[in-house]
Write a protein that holds these residues in place. Structure first.
Motif, short mmCIF file in Angstrom:
data_model
loop_
_atom_site.label_atom_id
_atom_site.label_comp_id
_atom_site.label_asym_id
_atom_site.label_seq_id
_atom_site.Cartn_x
_atom_site.Cartn_y
_atom_site.Cartn_z
N GLU A 33 0.83 -1.20 0.00
CA GLU A 33 0.00 0.00 0.00
C GLU A 33 0.87 1.26 0.00
OE1 GLU A 33 -3.62 2.08 2.59
OE2 GLU A 33 -3.05 -0.01 2.95
N ASP A 34 2.01 1.20 0.68
CA ASP A 34 2.92 2.35 0.69
C ASP A 34 3.45 2.65 -0.71
OD1 ASP A 34 2.62 2.75 3.38
OD2 ASP A 34 4.39 1.55 3.94
N GLU A 35 3.70 1.60 -1.49
CA GLU A 35 4.18 1.79 -2.86
C GLU A 35 3.09 2.41 -3.73
OE1 GLU A 35 7.44 -1.64 -3.81
OE2 GLU A 35 5.41 -2.37 -3.36
N VAL A 36 1.85 2.00 -3.50
CA VAL A 36 0.73 2.60 -4.24
C VAL A 36 0.57 4.06 -3.85
CG1 VAL A 36 -1.75 2.54 -4.65
CG2 VAL A 36 -0.46 0.39 -4.46
N GLU A 37 0.62 4.34 -2.56
CA GLU A 37 0.48 5.72 -2.08
C GLU A 37 1.62 6.60 -2.58
OE1 GLU A 37 -1.92 7.09 -0.66
OE2 GLU A 37 -3.14 5.51 0.27
N ASP A 38 2.79 6.00 -2.77
CA ASP A 38 3.94 6.77 -3.25
C ASP A 38 3.71 7.28 -4.67
OD1 ASP A 38 6.69 7.70 -2.78
OD2 ASP A 38 7.19 6.36 -4.43
N ARG A 39 2.87 6.58 -5.44
CA ARG A 39 2.55 7.02 -6.80
C ARG A 39 1.51 8.13 -6.79
NH1 ARG A 39 3.68 2.76 -10.76
NH2 ARG A 39 4.70 1.01 -9.72
N SER A 40 0.80 8.28 -5.67
CA SER A 40 -0.25 9.28 -5.57
C SER A 40 0.34 10.66 -5.38
CB SER A 40 -1.18 8.93 -4.40
OG SER A 40 -2.14 9.94 -4.21
N LYS A 41 -0.33 11.67 -5.95
CA LYS A 41 0.13 13.06 -5.83
C LYS A 41 -0.61 13.79 -4.71
CE LYS A 41 2.80 12.58 -9.41
NZ LYS A 41 2.45 11.20 -9.75
N GLY A 42 -1.48 13.07 -3.99
CA GLY A 42 -2.19 13.70 -2.90
C GLY A 42 -1.29 13.86 -1.68
N ASP A 43 -1.51 14.88 -0.89
CA ASP A 43 -0.72 15.08 0.32
C ASP A 43 -1.59 15.77 1.37
OD1 ASP A 43 -0.68 17.94 -0.17
OD2 ASP A 43 0.87 17.53 -1.67
N MET A 44 -1.08 15.82 2.59
CA MET A 44 -1.83 16.39 3.69
C MET A 44 -2.02 17.89 3.53
SD MET A 44 -2.91 14.04 5.52
CE MET A 44 -3.59 15.13 6.76
#
Length: 421
Positions: free
Chosen positions: A165-176
């Motif tokens: 899941e961390d690898e998938v999230e790393d591809r995401s451009k969303g951030d806090m």
């Protein structure tokens, strides 16, 4: 946009006397706001909502930035016109992503410590896995096709689907930061609206519509919270036997199908957001593009649960009634003309009351009525009526700005101390 510019230029500002102020005085005097500040706060809130909450599918490797941006702009426009349908779309994907993850965990990762989450399900649905052949992208793998390849051992399970899941999230451009900005802007806008209502200050129709949109957008954002944002490249999947020949995938867009008409292109996204199930994988050929997942791709029966459709229909009914009810907050607002006030009231009643009739009928009436007069009335006449009422409300939000009451320019000073755009 042209209508908005015309409204600003023709707006009647209050003159400078005991009760009213001129535009220059309004801009300079504390405790007042300008027409520009009213419009800009609404536009910034709408833009923050749509830009941050819309989670598009992964684009084709060969698509230009212009085409990707144009598609996203189209989705944002559809979200502005029909935010209630975007919630149905997001909820349908939310449930479907959970079903995908559950099926992979039960059939692929059974008895293993590695598991898929809902984020993996979203990633697979949005075109996150692409089959490469001879080091070239061949076609995007649908969740059921990916599952079949893994179970048949045509691909290496570890390489193909054991992505964390961390690898998938790393591809995401969303951030806090972007999420925090969105939440702060919506919080500021809602607080301003409630404060003006408590202090009996006039609220413009544009602010009423923006409030309704912001409330629905928060619900949409919750459903898409675990969906990766703005992923640009899929995960590559390779066959164990690279020597095997693969059939070239067809592209129905390039073949010019009979259903691909201007009417379909205009209304298709709205009906697509409402959902739709296909009974067989072959039916997906109508929507198929090799290197990306179409934005409003229907859900296949293999990953669907019948109760999901009922849940979506029930939630959709509640959401539409709430959305319409929020527009009724402007029932006693001052309008430039009596005709515009009546038009607002009628349109608000239509978008509030019509779902109470249409949704239960769609659940109770047999699908055999689809090609009859009853089906035509339920599935075409009433939705088009709803669409017209929605467009009329959007128009009145803008035209109502040309003549605002004096206290609409009065501001609540302390509200601007809250961080916002």
């Amino acid at each position: 946009m042209l209508l908005l510019l015309y409204t600003i230029s023709s707006a009647s500002f209050p003159p400078a006397n005991a009760d009213d102020l001129s535009p220059d005085d309004i801009a300079a005097c504390n405790g007042y706001r300008t027409l520009y500040s009213v419009i800009s706060s609404c536009i910034l809130t709408l833009f923050a909502c749509t830009w941050t909450s819309i989670h598009p599918n992964i684009p084709s490797p060969h698509e230009t930035m212009f085409r990707v941006a144009r598609r996203r702009a189209g989705i944002m426009l559809a979200a502005l016109v029909a935010p209630e349908l975007v919630i149905l779309w997001a909820m349908r994907q939310f449930l479907h992503a959970g079903n995908v993850a559950k099926k992979f965990n039960n059939e692929v990762f059974k008895g293993q410590s590695f598991k898929w989450s809902r984020t993996h399900g979203f990633f697979a649905m949005m075109g996150g896995f692409m089959l490469y052949h001879n080091h070239k992208p061949h076609h995007t793998l649908a969740p059921d096709e990916l599952l079949e390849l893994v179970l048949s051992e045509s691909v290496d399970q570890h390489q193909a689907v054991e992505i964390t899941e961390d690898e998938v999230e790393d591809r995401s451009k969303g951030d806090m930061i972007s999420k925090t900005v969105l939440i702060l802007q919506i919080t500021w806008f809602v607080t301003q609206y409630i404060t003006r209502y408590i202090e009996h200050l006039a609220i413009t129709q544009l602010e009423v519509g923006t409030l309704a949109f912001a409330v629905l957008n928060l619900v949409t954002y919750c459903f898409w919270w675990k969906k990766p944002l703005n992923v640009q490249r899929p995960h590559r999947v390779y066959l164990k036997d690279e020597a095997c020949k693969l059939q070239e995938p067809c592209n129905t867009k390039e073949q010019g199908q009979e259903w691909d008409t201007p009417i379909y292109r205009f209304f298709g996204p709205f009906f697509g957001m409402m959902g739709g199930l296909v009974d067989h994988q072959d039916d997906l050929k109508l929507y198929y593009e090799p290197l990306r997942v179409p934005t409003f791709l229907p859900i296949t029966i293999s990953f669907n649960r019948k109760r999901d459709a009922k849940i979506i229909s029930l939630v959709g009914l509640v959401v539409m009634v709430i959305f319409g009810g929020l527009h009724c907050f402007a029932w006693f607002s001052q309008f430039p003309t009596p005709l515009e006030q009546v038009s607002w009231r009628v349109s608000s009643l239509i978008i509030t009351g019509l779902p109470l009739f249409v949704v239960p009928c769609m659940l109770l009436v047999s699908t055999n009525f689809g090609e009859t007069a009853i089906g035509f009335f339920l599935f075409f006449i009433l939705p088009v009526t709803y669409f017209i009422a929605r467009i009329l409300l959007l128009t009145l939000m803008v035209t109502g700005l040309r003549s605002l009451p004096s206290d609409a320019y009065k501001a609540v000073s302390w509200i601007y101390l809250i961080p916002h755009l």
